[in-house]
Each structure stands twice: as C-alpha cells, then as structure tokens.
Design an enzyme around this catalytic site. Structure first.
Site, PDB file in Angstrom:
ATOM      1  N   ARG A  72       0.816  -1.217   0.000  1.00  0.00           N
ATOM      2  CA  ARG A  72       0.000   0.000   0.000  1.00  0.00           C
ATOM      3  C   ARG A  72       0.853   1.272   0.000  1.00  0.00           C
ATOM      4  NH1 ARG A  72      -2.065   1.157   4.819  1.00  0.00           N
ATOM      5  NH2 ARG A  72      -2.642  -1.013   5.213  1.00  0.00           N
ATOM      6  N   TYR A  95     -13.957  21.828 -11.901  1.00  0.00           N
ATOM      7  CA  TYR A  95     -14.449  20.523 -12.350  1.00  0.00           C
ATOM      8  C   TYR A  95     -15.634  20.127 -11.466  1.00  0.00           C
ATOM      9  CZ  TYR A  95     -13.902  15.495 -13.447  1.00  0.00           C
ATOM     10  OH  TYR A  95     -14.085  14.198 -13.836  1.00  0.00           O
ATOM     11  N   ASP A 135      -5.568  22.375  -9.748  1.00  0.00           N
ATOM     12  CA  ASP A 135      -5.808  21.276 -10.684  1.00  0.00           C
ATOM     13  C   ASP A 135      -5.064  21.618 -11.980  1.00  0.00           C
ATOM     14  OD1 ASP A 135      -6.820  19.519 -12.625  1.00  0.00           O
ATOM     15  OD2 ASP A 135      -8.743  19.329 -11.595  1.00  0.00           O
ATOM     16  N   LYS A 142      -5.743  11.416 -17.810  1.00  0.00           N
ATOM     17  CA  LYS A 142      -5.817  12.196 -19.048  1.00  0.00           C
ATOM     18  C   LYS A 142      -4.507  12.073 -19.834  1.00  0.00           C
ATOM     19  CE  LYS A 142      -9.841  13.140 -17.454  1.00  0.00           C
ATOM     20  NZ  LYS A 142     -10.184  14.215 -16.555  1.00  0.00           N
TER      21      LYS A 142
HETATM   22  C1  LIG Z   1     -11.013  14.206 -15.405  1.00  0.00           C
HETATM   23  C2  LIG Z   1     -10.667  15.320 -14.509  1.00  0.00           C
HETATM   24  C3  LIG Z   1     -10.516  15.122 -13.137  1.00  0.00           C
HETATM   25  C4  LIG Z   1     -10.837  13.804 -12.474  1.00  0.00           C
HETATM   26  O1  LIG Z   1     -10.011  12.787 -12.849  1.00  0.00           O
HETATM   27  P1  LIG Z   1     -10.463  11.234 -12.787  1.00  0.00           P
HETATM   28  O2  LIG Z   1      -9.164  10.536 -12.993  1.00  0.00           O
HETATM   29  O3  LIG Z   1     -11.460  11.029 -13.875  1.00  0.00           O
HETATM   30  O4  LIG Z   1     -11.048  11.010 -11.427  1.00  0.00           O
HETATM   31  C5  LIG Z   1     -10.137  16.197 -12.369  1.00  0.00           C
HETATM   32  N1  LIG Z   1      -9.912  17.409 -12.904  1.00  0.00           N
HETATM   33  C6  LIG Z   1     -10.039  17.632 -14.212  1.00  0.00           C
HETATM   34  C7  LIG Z   1      -9.779  18.999 -14.750  1.00  0.00           C
HETATM   35  C8  LIG Z   1     -10.432  16.612 -15.056  1.00  0.00           C
HETATM   36  O5  LIG Z   1     -10.610  16.854 -16.360  1.00  0.00           O
END
Ligand SMILES: *Cc1c(COP(=O)(O)O)cnc(C)c1O
Length: 391
Positions: free
Chosen positions: A55, A108, A182, A207
């Site tokens: 973990r 988001y 973010d 992403k």
């Molecule tokens: C997709 C996304 C997230 C969340 O990510 P996941 O891996 O799908 O949980 C957070 N912030 C932004 C800007 C995103 O596009």
C-alpha cells in the site's frame, strides 16, 4: 535539463530498472524482511520510498513518483486511484471542522460536488469565487480560511486565472493558506505551478499522462512545506494505485511531450478554423485573445493542449443535438479527454449555469467541448464541417 530530456531519463535509475531500459512492474502486498533490523528500518522509512508494504508503494510507484517530482519541481508525490481522489484527499489533508475553503466557481464538477458535501457533513464553510477574481481574493479571506482550490484553465469555459496575483494577495492576508491547483490541462508540461507559488499541483493522470484512455490515476506533487501532511493523510486513508497502472503512467511520460505538441498544433489549427465559421459565436481556447484571462496564459503557460470549447450562435434543439452528435466520424461522444483520440460533448447553457455557483454565463447558444486528438487535423476539420453543416 529540458522537459523533453527529463521525460526520457526520469525514473530510470538502476534501482528501478534492474538493468533493463524500463522500470520493473513490481506487484506486491507483502515485502519480506530478512531480519528484525531490516523490518524496523523499513517501518521507519515507509513514507520515504523504502519498501515496507504494498500500500505504501513498490519500485514501480517510486519510479513514477520520482519522475513526477522532477517534472513538476516538487519535493514529494502521492499517487491515488483516480484524479478525483487526488483532489478530495488533498483537500481533506489540510482541513478540520469549522474551517473555510475558497474555490473557483468554474471548477471541475465533481470537485464542486465534493466541496458541497463536506460543507454540510463536516461543517466546512465554502466560498466560491469568479475565476478572474485576481487580487480581489483578499476580500474573501477570513481568519478560518485554510485552503484555496484553483483550476486553470477552468473546466468547460476555459478561463485562465491570475495565479501569482491570487496567491500573493491571499498570502498577504494570511500567510499559511494552502494553495491547490488542478493542473490536468497542462499535463505538468505547459505550466509549472510550484514555481509560481502553488503548494500542491494535482493532475488526473487518467488524461494526458496515461494518454490512451485505458486507465485511471491521480497524482499530487507537493512542495516541501505541505509534503508531510499530504503524504500522511494519504497513507491514513489508504490511498494507492496498482503497480501496473503506475508502470503505464511511466510509459506515458516517455511520449508525453511529443503527444502534447501534436495536440497543441492540431488544437490551434481547429480553433482558428472554428473562429471563422459562420455558425460559431465564440471559441474558448486559452491561446486565443477572446478567451477570458488570455493575458495570464501568455505570461504563465508555455503552450496549450488539445481541450477547449466553442459556443454556437444557436441553441440546438434535441433533434438538432442528436443529428449533430450522432454522426461524427472521428469525434467520439464521450466524457474524459487526454487520450490519442478526438472526443466531443455538448452542454446547454442552462445546464452549465445550474452547476455554476458564481459567474453565470449570459449567452444563449449551445456549448461544444472538444478534445482534439492525434488524427490529422484536416480530417478533423472535415468532420467538424460536416457536423456544423448538419445543423
Ligand atoms: C477528469 C478530470 C478530473 C478527475 O479525474 P479522474 O481521474 O477522472 O477522477 C479532475 N480534474 C479535471 C480537470 C479533469 O478533467
């Protein structure tokens, strides 16, 4: 070292690769100790990249963490099962009952939802601010303000925030505020948040880093000040990801720069083409002067990725929407983004306004969000042209 070189060399120390080109995939729960002394040493250093228990990470995780720290100029990196977990746990790590959080109203949607829930359940006070608030953030700082959540560009509407000014004004009023950003859109390549005063740079590794729409991952890179608390909280909450996904993320890093450059070039070509289209009212692409906060993009970012939105002059009816969205050849209809493929999704303005706590949008046309993939841009333009002709 330039980013292109870092992405090729990082996380490839011999202790991770054991002599091959790539780090090994080390799948593990138990780690076997050869002596009591070794067990004690492992326990003591379990947060510092020494093998202790699955973990806490294995060599595959440590290799990715080292690479991300290098890329984003941080002091530590925590991995999570998805980007949403990275955001929610980075927030939770620093707040207690009665605290106050400031969050951009254009964040988001799941980030917003999380803040709404903790505001009720944990007696956390939330204030939303306009992404272009800049120095005026100072007026929102209270004695109990603990944390500011930034996201630039904004999800869907793509405003660029004046990050250095927001941080400076906030810290002038209250020195110890924790600043989260973010940073998914820039992939840690086009923006270096820690260099401009952000404490924790968060990415959905789902992403661009994984880059192939085939996995889920969250990454938080922290400066030294916040590192210990972030890491201890993640361990407490049992946050981790599997070794195979960590390996795929490392693999993604090797081509990240060249993929992003192509997403950028394709995206710009399409954004310019859309700008001149008679059915398009406005193109929200950070590299275009019409995008709100474009001047901060020019100052703080070194490039643009493949995600942006545009607004049609007309509000599409349900029949028009189906006709438009159901018949694309290359643009697939799906959430998420950052993979090699092009994606498209639409929002009616009232849907967007219903989740926007501040800064309501006052235009009436339908908003289209696209992720421009790695196909040839002329094919993508033809696809979009046919789509707009169908309206
Ligand atoms: C997709 C996304 C997230 C969340 O990510 P996941 O891996 O799908 O949980 C957070 N912030 C932004 C800007 C995103 O596009």
């Amino acid at each position: 070292m330039k980013d292109e070189t870092k992405l090729i060399t990082s996380g490839r120390n011999k202790k991770f690769t054991q002599g091959t080109v790539n780090p090994i995939i080390q799948r593990a729960s138990s780690i076997i100790f050869n002596s009591v002394e070794q067990k004690k040493y492992a326990f003591k250093n379990r947060m510092n990249g020494k093998l202790f228990y699955g973990r806490y990470g294995t060599l595959s995780h440590f290799a990715l963490q080292e690479a991300m720290i290098e890329l984003e100029n941080g002091s530590g990196c925590v991995l999570y099962p998805c980007g949403t977990a990275a955001i929610t746990h980075s927030i939770l790590a620093f707040i207690s009952e009665g605290d106050h959080i400031l969050i951009t109203g254009s964040a988001y949607e799941p980030t917003q939802n999380f803040c709404r829930v903790i505001s009720k359940k944990m007696n956390i006070q939330i204030s939303w601010f306009d992404p272009l608030i800049g120095v005026n953030i100072a007026h929102l700082i209270q004695d109990n303000t603990k944390l500011i959540v930034l996201e630039s560009p904004s999800s869907i509407t793509m405003e660029i925030q004046n990050i250095p000014e927001i941080i400076k004004s906030a810290r002038t009023k209250k020195k110890d505020i924790v600043i989260l950003l973010d940073n998914t859109w820039s992939a840690g390549i086009f923006l270096k948040p820690i260099n401009i005063g952000v404490d924790i740079s968060i990415q959905s590794g789902t992403k661009y880093i994984l880059g192939h729409s085939d996995g889920m991952l969250g990454i938080a890179v922290s400066n030294l000040r916040c590192w210990k608390q972030l890491k201890e909280h993640a361990c407490l909450m049992g946050q981790t990801v599997d070794a195979d996904t960590a390996y795929m993320a490392i693999r993604g890093l090797r081509t990240l720069y060249i993929r992003l450059k192509q997403h950028e070039e394709n995206g710009l070509n399409i954004a310019h083409w859309l700008t001149d289209h008679p059915k398009v009212y406005k193109v929200n692409h950070p590299a275009l002067p019409v995008c709100r906060g474009h001047e901060y993009f020019l100052r703080d970012f070194s490039g643009s990725s493949g995600l942006f939105s545009f607004i049609l002059k007309q509000r599409l009816t349900n029949v028009q929407l189906s006709n438009f969205l159901n018949n694309f050849k290359y643009f697939k209809m799906a959430y998420s983004w950052g993979g090699f493929e092009s994606l498209i999704i639409t929002n009616q303005i009232e849907e967007l306004n219903s989740i926007r706590p501040v800064g309501l949008l006052d235009f009436t046309g339908t908003l289209v969000r696209i992720h421009v993939g790695l196909e040839h841009y002329t094919d993508l333009i033809q696809d979009l042209k046919n789509g707009l002709d169908r309206i």
